[in-house]
Design a protein around this motif. Sequence first.
Motif, PDB file in Angstrom:
ATOM      1  N   VAL A 146       0.883  -1.249  -0.096  1.00  0.00           N
ATOM      2  CA  VAL A 146      -0.058   0.096  -0.214  1.00  0.00           C
ATOM      3  C   VAL A 146       0.754   1.415   0.125  1.00  0.00           C
ATOM      4  N   CYS A 147       2.104   1.284   0.640  1.00  0.00           N
ATOM      5  CA  CYS A 147       2.958   2.341   0.893  1.00  0.00           C
ATOM      6  C   CYS A 147       3.337   2.667  -0.740  1.00  0.00           C
ATOM      7  N   THR A 148       3.403   1.704  -1.450  1.00  0.00           N
ATOM      8  CA  THR A 148       4.159   2.126  -2.631  1.00  0.00           C
ATOM      9  C   THR A 148       3.181   2.384  -3.959  1.00  0.00           C
ATOM     10  N   MET A 149       1.798   2.154  -3.442  1.00  0.00           N
ATOM     11  CA  MET A 149       0.615   2.591  -4.695  1.00  0.00           C
ATOM     12  C   MET A 149       0.677   3.942  -4.748  1.00  0.00           C
ATOM     13  N   PRO A 150       0.163   4.238  -6.170  1.00  0.00           N
ATOM     14  CA  PRO A 150      -0.093   5.596  -6.424  1.00  0.00           C
ATOM     15  C   PRO A 150      -1.317   6.051  -5.933  1.00  0.00           C
ATOM     16  N   GLY A 151      -1.469   7.095  -5.390  1.00  0.00           N
ATOM     17  CA  GLY A 151      -2.639   7.318  -4.566  1.00  0.00           C
ATOM     18  C   GLY A 151      -2.973   6.391  -3.385  1.00  0.00           C
ATOM     19  N   GLN A 152      -1.886   6.287  -2.579  1.00  0.00           N
ATOM     20  CA  GLN A 152      -2.093   5.398  -1.324  1.00  0.00           C
ATOM     21  C   GLN A 152      -3.441   5.326  -0.629  1.00  0.00           C
ATOM     22  N   ALA A 153      -3.546   4.015  -0.609  1.00  0.00           N
ATOM     23  CA  ALA A 153      -5.025   3.584   0.234  1.00  0.00           C
ATOM     24  C   ALA A 153      -4.760   3.764   1.654  1.00  0.00           C
ATOM     25  N   HIS A 154      -6.007   3.891   2.353  1.00  0.00           N
ATOM     26  CA  HIS A 154      -6.043   3.991   3.733  1.00  0.00           C
ATOM     27  C   HIS A 154      -6.244   2.373   4.057  1.00  0.00           C
ATOM     28  N   ILE A 155      -5.520   1.872   5.121  1.00  0.00           N
ATOM     29  CA  ILE A 155      -5.508   0.790   5.807  1.00  0.00           C
ATOM     30  C   ILE A 155      -6.295   0.667   6.883  1.00  0.00           C
ATOM     31  N   VAL A 156      -7.367  -0.156   6.976  1.00  0.00           N
ATOM     32  CA  VAL A 156      -8.279  -0.306   8.190  1.00  0.00           C
ATOM     33  C   VAL A 156      -8.107  -1.685   8.635  1.00  0.00           C
ATOM     34  N   SER A 157      -7.247  -1.820   9.775  1.00  0.00           N
ATOM     35  CA  SER A 157      -7.075  -3.062  10.431  1.00  0.00           C
ATOM     36  C   SER A 157      -8.218  -3.402  11.269  1.00  0.00           C
ATOM     37  N   VAL A 158      -9.002  -4.556  11.300  1.00  0.00           N
ATOM     38  CA  VAL A 158     -10.192  -4.692  11.977  1.00  0.00           C
ATOM     39  C   VAL A 158      -9.625  -6.076  12.996  1.00  0.00           C
ATOM     40  N   ASP A 159      -9.457  -5.951  14.221  1.00  0.00           N
ATOM     41  CA  ASP A 159      -8.854  -6.688  14.978  1.00  0.00           C
ATOM     42  C   ASP A 159      -9.659  -6.946  16.194  1.00  0.00           C
ATOM     43  N   PRO A 160     -10.787  -7.608  15.940  1.00  0.00           N
ATOM     44  CA  PRO A 160     -11.748  -8.026  17.291  1.00  0.00           C
ATOM     45  C   PRO A 160     -11.069  -8.993  18.254  1.00  0.00           C
ATOM     46  N   GLN A 161     -11.212  -9.032  19.616  1.00  0.00           N
ATOM     47  CA  GLN A 161     -10.749  -9.789  20.404  1.00  0.00           C
ATOM     48  C   GLN A 161     -12.240 -10.482  21.196  1.00  0.00           C
ATOM     49  N   THR A 162     -13.336  -9.828  20.861  1.00  0.00           N
ATOM     50  CA  THR A 162     -14.786 -10.338  21.709  1.00  0.00           C
ATOM     51  C   THR A 162     -15.576 -10.246  20.562  1.00  0.00           C
ATOM     52  N   LEU A 163     -16.735 -10.814  21.002  1.00  0.00           N
ATOM     53  CA  LEU A 163     -17.905 -10.948  20.052  1.00  0.00           C
ATOM     54  C   LEU A 163     -18.339  -9.604  20.056  1.00  0.00           C
ATOM     55  N   ASP A 164     -18.612  -8.879  21.089  1.00  0.00           N
ATOM     56  CA  ASP A 164     -18.951  -7.395  21.075  1.00  0.00           C
ATOM     57  C   ASP A 164     -17.954  -6.744  20.023  1.00  0.00           C
ATOM     58  N   GLU A 165     -16.581  -7.019  19.973  1.00  0.00           N
ATOM     59  CA  GLU A 165     -15.977  -6.070  19.076  1.00  0.00           C
ATOM     60  C   GLU A 165     -15.994  -6.693  17.696  1.00  0.00           C
ATOM     61  N   VAL A 166     -16.371  -7.666  17.414  1.00  0.00           N
ATOM     62  CA  VAL A 166     -16.785  -8.089  15.983  1.00  0.00           C
ATOM     63  C   VAL A 166     -18.141  -7.240  15.601  1.00  0.00           C
ATOM     64  N   ILE A 167     -18.950  -7.223  16.330  1.00  0.00           N
ATOM     65  CA  ILE A 167     -20.301  -6.613  15.987  1.00  0.00           C
ATOM     66  C   ILE A 167     -19.948  -5.172  15.836  1.00  0.00           C
ATOM     67  N   ALA A 168     -19.190  -4.658  16.827  1.00  0.00           N
ATOM     68  CA  ALA A 168     -18.698  -3.094  16.562  1.00  0.00           C
ATOM     69  C   ALA A 168     -17.894  -2.748  15.314  1.00  0.00           C
ATOM     70  N   GLY A 169     -17.251  -4.010  14.818  1.00  0.00           N
ATOM     71  CA  GLY A 169     -16.393  -3.619  13.804  1.00  0.00           C
ATOM     72  C   GLY A 169     -17.333  -3.372  12.483  1.00  0.00           C
ATOM     73  N   ALA A 170     -18.811  -3.735  12.604  1.00  0.00           N
ATOM     74  CA  ALA A 170     -19.422  -3.257  11.291  1.00  0.00           C
ATOM     75  C   ALA A 170     -19.153  -1.680  11.278  1.00  0.00           C
ATOM     76  N   ALA A 171     -19.558  -0.993  12.375  1.00  0.00           N
ATOM     77  CA  ALA A 171     -19.565   0.258  12.377  1.00  0.00           C
ATOM     78  C   ALA A 171     -18.143   0.899  11.674  1.00  0.00           C
ATOM     79  N   THR A 172     -17.239   0.269  12.255  1.00  0.00           N
ATOM     80  CA  THR A 172     -15.708   0.765  11.879  1.00  0.00           C
ATOM     81  C   THR A 172     -15.545   0.516  10.153  1.00  0.00           C
ATOM     82  N   ILE A 173     -16.073  -0.471  10.105  1.00  0.00           N
ATOM     83  CA  ILE A 173     -15.823  -0.929   8.450  1.00  0.00           C
ATOM     84  C   ILE A 173     -16.822   0.225   7.553  1.00  0.00           C
ATOM     85  N   GLY A 174     -18.024   0.194   8.136  1.00  0.00           N
ATOM     86  CA  GLY A 174     -19.022   1.103   7.289  1.00  0.00           C
ATOM     87  C   GLY A 174     -18.605   2.594   7.287  1.00  0.00           C
TER      88      GLY A 174
END
Length: 168
Positions: free
Chosen positions: A106-134
Amino acid sequence: MRVASLVPSTTEMVAAMGLGHHLVARTHECDHPDSVSGVPVVTEDLLSPGLSPAAIDAAVTQSVHDAHTIYALDEAALVEAAPQVVLTQATCAVCAVDAPSVESVVCTMPGQAHIVSVDPQTLDEVIAGAATIGESIGGLREGLALASHLRARLRWVVEKVANAPHPR
């Protein structure tokens, strides 16, 4: 918004939000829903097909000790897809393409993309990840709606089994 999803769960969440049309790249393991089948694949499995469970375990164990992944990222295909956002994870180097590999491309791409790392540790964090992704792909409303829907489904299950006997 052009989105590359390097984790099957994020691909499924993007699709569940009704935003699958934003996907321009996915992993070789992203096979659900069927609508993502036409999205270009940018990863591959480095393990030989047909390995026994013991051989897979040995390969994964060795990979962990060597600080490598068992997946390869097709850098040229990712660059060609020209994503604006790359959804990934950094929790486990053998569960998906490792984070340093993603970052280096990604660092070498023209028009560098934004990296979003989704790293849940609990079920609630998995669900909250939907808002982060959205939010990261311009669909905060859709992400919040998916999170709300998933929480409601979970409450329904909890209510249904509340008085059920617990297996020993």
